[in-house]
Write an enzyme that holds these catalytic residues in place. Structure first.
Site, PDB file in Angstrom:
ATOM      1  N   GLY A 168      -0.110   1.465   0.204  1.00 53.45           N
ATOM      2  CA  GLY A 168       0.607   0.449   0.970  1.00 53.45           C
ATOM      3  C   GLY A 168       1.675   1.059   1.861  1.00 53.45           C
ATOM      4  O   GLY A 168       1.820   0.666   3.030  1.00 53.45           O
ATOM      5  N   ASP A 169       2.428   2.005   1.327  1.00 53.69           N
ATOM      6  CA  ASP A 169       3.455   2.687   2.124  1.00 53.69           C
ATOM      7  C   ASP A 169       2.829   3.437   3.289  1.00 53.69           C
ATOM      8  O   ASP A 169       3.344   3.425   4.414  1.00 53.69           O
ATOM      9  CB  ASP A 169       4.220   3.674   1.235  1.00 53.69           C
ATOM     10  CG  ASP A 169       5.142   2.984   0.258  1.00 53.69           C
ATOM     11  OD1 ASP A 169       6.140   2.405   0.699  1.00 53.69           O
ATOM     12  OD2 ASP A 169       4.873   3.046  -0.947  1.00 53.69           O
TER      13      ASP A 169
END
Length: 397
Positions: A168-169
């Protein structure tokens, strides 16, 4: 670095851990001057994450490559003033604080835009700069959960699972870079002003969810966890061979499916009109997967891969990092490059992505020591030795 596509751009990184620093790393790899602002009190926590070499994370040496480290205490008047001096002629600011943090420091967008009208501000946060959840903390794991990825990842009879990395990052970082480049295009070709690129981690993940939204809106269909298969796209799954090793087989193209069936000794299925397209195959996917499992279960992984390569059917073993280190494809495309640790020891780092034919990215140096470039950068701003001594003594740098 003058031949690189982002050469001449000045990027200020106000970020820690993953999303902001990864976005800045990409800029640095392709020629931007990236100045990483760190707290004098330990710096980026990533310096101490995962496997350490003589006290410093091996991840750090990759994530901070090509960056210069400047320590500033942003709670000190002089530290804040120095940051403003840097931002006055910067092109891009990348930050991943919780929304409102920079505003409390007197560095909100209105202030920065007045200070430097050409500045592009990339803001990466859990839920974005607006909305009822904007002030909620949101690491990548939360973004993956809210954005839909965790719900559909895993097996249907078990709880959701993570993907194994902080995906996600990293996705948010990529959107941040894309947004920055769009804003640069707007500024430099369209003569527009600088602007804010607002990236929410959950939205970065949500944007990757393929057909999930229209399927629910039009048909009320909620995509669920499905393990290794791809419902609606058949066949594409992981299968176990006679030696216990796994292979990924993707034969969901019409002609590819026919070649797979003939290779397996099921020519009758290759000619079956019901299986001529994806919809028909998906309706009989249990039957198809059972046949593939039975076939791979009688021969070794090497034999499966050899047969499918001969038949031009996409397939692969499931690579570990150890597999990658000796794989001819990885080596041919320079996906491992050599760097040096602080003591001179050589080590392998991941290569540069993407590959540009005329102005490729590169690694000039690995992640710096905390504050390694502080004196150099402040001297360039006009500070003399006496002023540096005072700033250091007062805890501003």
């Amino acid at each position: 670095m003058s031949n690189k596509p982002l050469s001449g751009l000045k990027v200020i990184e106000l970020g820690t851990l993953i999303a902001g620093p990864f976005a800045a790393r990409i800029c640095a790899e392709f020629g931007a001057e990236v100045i990483k602002i760190e707290s004098p009190d330990g710096g980026d926590p990533l310096r101490k994450w995962r496997k350490l070499y003589e006290g410093t994370s091996l991840w750090w040496f990759v994530q901070a490559r090509n960056k210069r480290s400047l320590t500033l205490n942003l709670k000190h008047t002089d530290g804040l003033r120095i940051l403003k001096e840097l931002l006055a002629d910067a092109d891009i600011l990348i930050e991943n604080f919780r929304p409102g943090t920079l505003e409390k420091l007197g560095l909100g967008w209105d202030v920065l835009h007045e200070l430097n009208p050409k500045l592009i501000m990339v803001r990466l946060s859990g839920f974005g700069q607006t909305g009822p959840l904007k002030n909620q903390p949101g690491f990548g794991a939360v973004g993956e959960s809210v954005g839909g990825l965790r719900y559909i990842t895993g097996f249907e009879d078990r709880p959701p699972v993570r993907t194994g990395i902080s995906i996600g990052d990293s996705i948010a970082a990529l959107w941040g870079v894309i947004g920055a480049l769009m804003a640069l295009r707007h500024r430099e070709v369209g003569n527009g002003p600088g602007q804010v690129v607002d990236v929410a981690l959950y939205e970065a993940v949500f944007a990757m969810m393929e057909s999930m939204v229209p399927e629910f809106d039009v048909m009320g269909f909620v995509r669920e966890r499905s393990g290794n298969i791809m419902p609606g796209i058949t066949p594409s799954s992981i299968h176990t061979c006679a030696d216990g090793k796994a292979v990924q087989i993707g034969a969901n193209g019409d002609a590819i499916f026919q070649r797979l069936m003939r290779t397996m000794g099921h020519a009758e299925l290759a000619e079956d009109p019901e299986l001529a397209d994806n919809a028909g195959r998906d309706a009989r996917r249990d039957e198809i997967y059972a046949l593939i499992d039975a076939w791979t279960g009688t021969i070794t992984q090497e034999q499966v891969l050899a047969a499918l390569s001969q038949a031009d059917v996409p397939a692969s073993r499931i690579y570990s990092v150890a597999d990658m280190f000796t794989d001819p494809q990885f080596l041919a495309r320079d996906m491992f490059i050599t760097g040096q640790l602080p003591d001179g020891k050589e080590f392998k780092m991941p290569g540069i992505v993407p590959k540009l034919s005329a102005s490729p990215g590169s690694t000039e140096w690995t992640g710096p020591a905390l504050g390694e470039h502080t004196d150099e950068l402040l001297t360039q701003l006009g500070y003399n030795t006496e002023e540096l001594t005072r700033l250091r003594a007062e805890g501003a740098i």
